[in-house]
Motif scaffolding. Structure first.
Motif, mmCIF file in Angstrom:
data_model
loop_
_atom_site.group_PDB
_atom_site.id
_atom_site.type_symbol
_atom_site.label_atom_id
_atom_site.label_comp_id
_atom_site.label_asym_id
_atom_site.label_seq_id
_atom_site.Cartn_x
_atom_site.Cartn_y
_atom_site.Cartn_z
ATOM 1 N N ARG A 1 0.869 -1.242 -0.094
ATOM 2 C CA ARG A 1 -0.004 0.012 -0.010
ATOM 3 C C ARG A 1 0.889 1.330 0.036
ATOM 4 O O ARG A 1 0.678 2.108 -0.718
ATOM 5 N N GLU A 2 1.904 1.272 0.722
ATOM 6 C CA GLU A 2 2.883 2.509 0.968
ATOM 7 C C GLU A 2 3.784 2.651 -0.247
ATOM 8 O O GLU A 2 3.792 3.872 -0.970
ATOM 9 N N THR A 3 4.203 1.497 -1.060
ATOM 10 C CA THR A 3 5.051 1.565 -2.094
ATOM 11 C C THR A 3 4.197 1.777 -3.484
ATOM 12 O O THR A 3 4.677 2.591 -4.350
ATOM 13 N N ALA A 4 3.007 1.161 -3.463
ATOM 14 C CA ALA A 4 2.328 1.257 -4.751
ATOM 15 C C ALA A 4 1.566 2.582 -4.748
ATOM 16 O O ALA A 4 1.705 3.487 -5.647
ATOM 17 N N ALA A 5 1.460 3.517 -3.460
ATOM 18 C CA ALA A 5 0.764 4.876 -3.666
ATOM 19 C C ALA A 5 2.061 5.595 -3.887
ATOM 20 O O ALA A 5 1.697 6.569 -4.606
ATOM 21 N N GLU A 6 3.102 5.520 -3.668
ATOM 22 C CA GLU A 6 4.303 6.504 -4.079
ATOM 23 C C GLU A 6 4.462 6.227 -5.562
ATOM 24 O O GLU A 6 4.654 7.252 -6.372
ATOM 25 N N HIS A 7 4.328 5.172 -6.207
ATOM 26 C CA HIS A 7 4.256 4.829 -7.726
ATOM 27 C C HIS A 7 3.261 5.510 -8.295
ATOM 28 O O HIS A 7 3.405 6.262 -9.440
ATOM 29 N N GLU A 8 2.030 5.403 -7.812
ATOM 30 C CA GLU A 8 0.791 6.118 -8.388
ATOM 31 C C GLU A 8 1.069 7.463 -8.447
ATOM 32 O O GLU A 8 0.249 8.128 -9.377
ATOM 33 N N ARG A 9 1.450 8.125 -7.284
ATOM 34 C CA ARG A 9 1.632 9.476 -7.437
ATOM 35 C C ARG A 9 2.382 10.138 -8.585
ATOM 36 O O ARG A 9 2.159 11.188 -9.148
ATOM 37 N N ASN A 10 3.085 9.173 -8.963
ATOM 38 C CA ASN A 10 4.070 9.593 -10.379
ATOM 39 C C ASN A 10 3.545 9.064 -11.594
ATOM 40 O O ASN A 10 4.055 9.242 -12.602
ATOM 41 N N ALA A 11 2.435 8.509 -11.674
ATOM 42 C CA ALA A 11 1.734 8.043 -12.746
ATOM 43 C C ALA A 11 1.119 9.116 -13.503
ATOM 44 O O ALA A 11 0.396 10.080 -13.189
ATOM 45 N N SER A 12 0.865 8.901 -14.845
ATOM 46 C CA SER A 12 0.363 9.974 -15.610
ATOM 47 C C SER A 12 -1.184 9.958 -15.799
ATOM 48 O O SER A 12 -1.886 10.672 -16.514
ATOM 49 N N GLY A 13 -1.557 8.857 -15.358
ATOM 50 C CA GLY A 13 -3.342 8.693 -15.230
ATOM 51 C C GLY A 13 -3.496 7.273 -14.448
ATOM 52 O O GLY A 13 -2.740 6.930 -13.602
#
Length: 529
Positions: free
Chosen positions: A347-359
């Motif tokens: 949850r923590e790591t995926a959220a970090e990646h999602e903040r940088n996603a373009s969509g």
């Protein structure tokens, strides 16, 4: 000439270790005597093992990570290291490492046949007995480390401790116990107290031992066993208690649960270095007594130690792999505590990646369990991760081959698939989805910019077919692999529209190290060579 294929085929004729331990439950006290006999038949003696300057580590969770931290630290000091671990993820050679690298296949094959032939030649005089799969690999590791003249060997326990094959070690330099949890209950017992008794069986008279802070019921058992055996036992400090000149310590392995493993590794490597006689002002020897239990002092880690912790790699444990639009989060968690830690890490790591996603990002769970583990309890802990899809498959790399490097499973493919269908049903119940899949996803707006979708669940016959469906051709590493796959129904392909249209796909692969290993076979092709 003996080939790698011959070696693997011969290994697979040997009895799985867990099966042997179950069958010999009433005679387990004879296990180490039997193992010493096999060692001598292979041309080795227990006395020779003393020359390996061993660090012996047990625990339910984190023992492999602790060993990896410890080995990396001491290798950074310039020592030639041996490292024996289990299970392997992709190749059996991963279990025996020299200077951090799996033993070369040609060396593994050469040394294996040296050991195997000695055992084969003497078996008639010993009632036809041969070691288990794990037993012969343990003997092989000792043989290789002696032949390759390592300065030290880090040895991870297989199952338990007291009666584990690795416990023929007579005098390690230092011992460690990582986090204790409920696992292998049919062999070790179903309480923390029983499990702690087995784990503490690696203690040796006069040999220093360290443990992390354990569940309440475990600590008195560990302490009492230490007194009985005459082993000085210390409790490791918290990682934040170490005063590093560079500031907070950075770990190469992700997840909060790795912090206790790193503290244990610092104490193990620090003690080994002291016993080696290396002068270093950063290693104070003092300890304080805390309620009858010795408390290890947090010291100032040397720059070599700091770098060792940061450089450590241990595949399949809180590991992230990014392949273009698809990011894989791999964790071989297989106890309640480790699944909880995995859920928090994802949850923590995926959220970090999602903040940088373009969509919009699609989240997918790929799950399986082995043995008698409680899949329902595991899956309940994963519900808060809010997956858009849950996919289940057996721990079989691909349907087109039967080349499993170890006889890992006591059930047929049909039985494994039945378990996958059971897990799918459990997931749907946890997420309040009816049997027809008509109910919406628990979090209805997970992919707000995509066509309406449901919390779909699917079962695939193997890991490769599951990964192919999840990635929808968006992972070039998978797309480049010419493998036979089963045809997918149009209705199943239609379900994948959100995966094709999402900006990124995040895949958590967990529940079993064998599942993670099978996935890495396809995702990290270098590991299969």
């Amino acid at each position: 000439m003996d080939t790698e294929t011959d070696t693997i085929s011969t290994l697979n004729t040997l009895q799985p270790y867990a099966t042997a331990l179950k069958e010999l439950k009433s005679k387990r006290h004879l296990q180490l005597k039997t193992m010493r006999g096999f060692l001598e038949r292979a041309g080795l003696t227990v006395d020779e093992l003393d020359r390996l300057n061993i660090i012996h580590v047990t625990g339910t969770k984190g023992k492999g990570s602790t060993c990896a931290f410890t080995e990396q630290i001491l290798r950074n000091y310039g020592f030639r290291t041996g490292f024996f671990s289990s299970p392997h993820l992709v190749q059996v050679t991963e279990r025996i490492r020299i200077n951090g690298q799996p033993i070369r296949k040609e060396l593994f094959t050469k040394y294996f046949w040296q050991i195997y032939r000695r055992l084969e030649e003497t078996k008639d005089a010993h009632g036809g007995t041969m070691p288990t799969y794990f037993g012969i690999l343990t003997i092989l590791a000792f043989h290789i480390f002696l032949q390759e003249k390592v300065d030290l060997a880090v040895i991870e326990v297989g199952i338990g401790g007291a009666y584990d094959n690795t416990n023929i070690i007579r005098r390690p330099w230092v011992c460690g116990i990582s986090f204790l949890d409920i696992d292998h209950t049919d062999i070790l017992g179903d309480t923390i107290k029983q499990i702690a008794w087995h784990k503490a069986g690696i203690y040796k008279p006069g040999v220093p031992a360290f443990t992390i802070r354990q569940p309440e019921d475990a600590m008195p058992v560990l302490e009492e066993r230490a007194k009985e055996i005459g082993c000085p036992l210390w409790v490791c400090p918290q990682l934040e208690d170490y005063q590093a000149e560079c500031g907070p310590l950075h770990l190469g392995l992700a997840g909060q649960h790795q912090r206790s493993n790193a503290s244990l590794a610092l104490q193990l490597s620090h003690t080994w270095l002291q016993m080696r006689g290396l002068p270093d002002n950063s290693f104070p020897c003092s300890t304080v007594n805390n309620g009858g239990m010795l408390q290890a002092t947090a010291f100032s880690p040397s720059p070599v130690m700091v770098k060792g912790l940061a450089d450590t790699e241990w595949p399949g444990r809180s590991q992230t792999l990014k392949h273009g639009a698809v990011t894989y989060f791999l964790d071989g968690a297989h106890t309640l505590h480790s699944i909880q830690a995995c859920s928090e890490w994802f949850r923590e790591t995926a959220a970090e990646h999602e903040r940088n996603a373009s969509g919009p990002v699609a989240r997918v769970l790929l799950f399986n369990v082995t043995g008698e583990r409680d899949a329902a309890a595991f899956l309940k802990l994963l519900v808060p991760c809010h997956f858009d899809f849950a996919v289940f498959c057996p721990c079989i790399a691909e349907v087109s081959t039967s080349s499993i490097q170890e006889k890992k499973f006591d059930m047929s493919v049909e039985e494994m698939l039945t378990r996958c269908w059971d897990n799918e049903r459990i997931w749907r119940l946890h997420n309040h989805l009816d049997d027809n899949g008509d109910n919406p996803l628990l979090i209805e707006d997970r992919l707000p910019n995509l066509p309406e979708h449901r919390g779909d669940t699917l079962v695939f016959p193997c890991i490769f077919s599951a990964l192919q469906w999840i990635t929808q051709g968006r992972d070039s590493v998978l797309a480049d692999q010419a493998k036979m796959t089963l045809p997918v129904k149009p209705s199943v392909m239609a379900k994948a529209a959100p995966l094709r249209e999402a900006s990124e796909i995040h895949v958590l692969i967990t529940g079993s190290l064998y599942l993670v290993g099978g996935a890495l076979k396809h995702l990290d092709t270098a590991s299969s060579k």
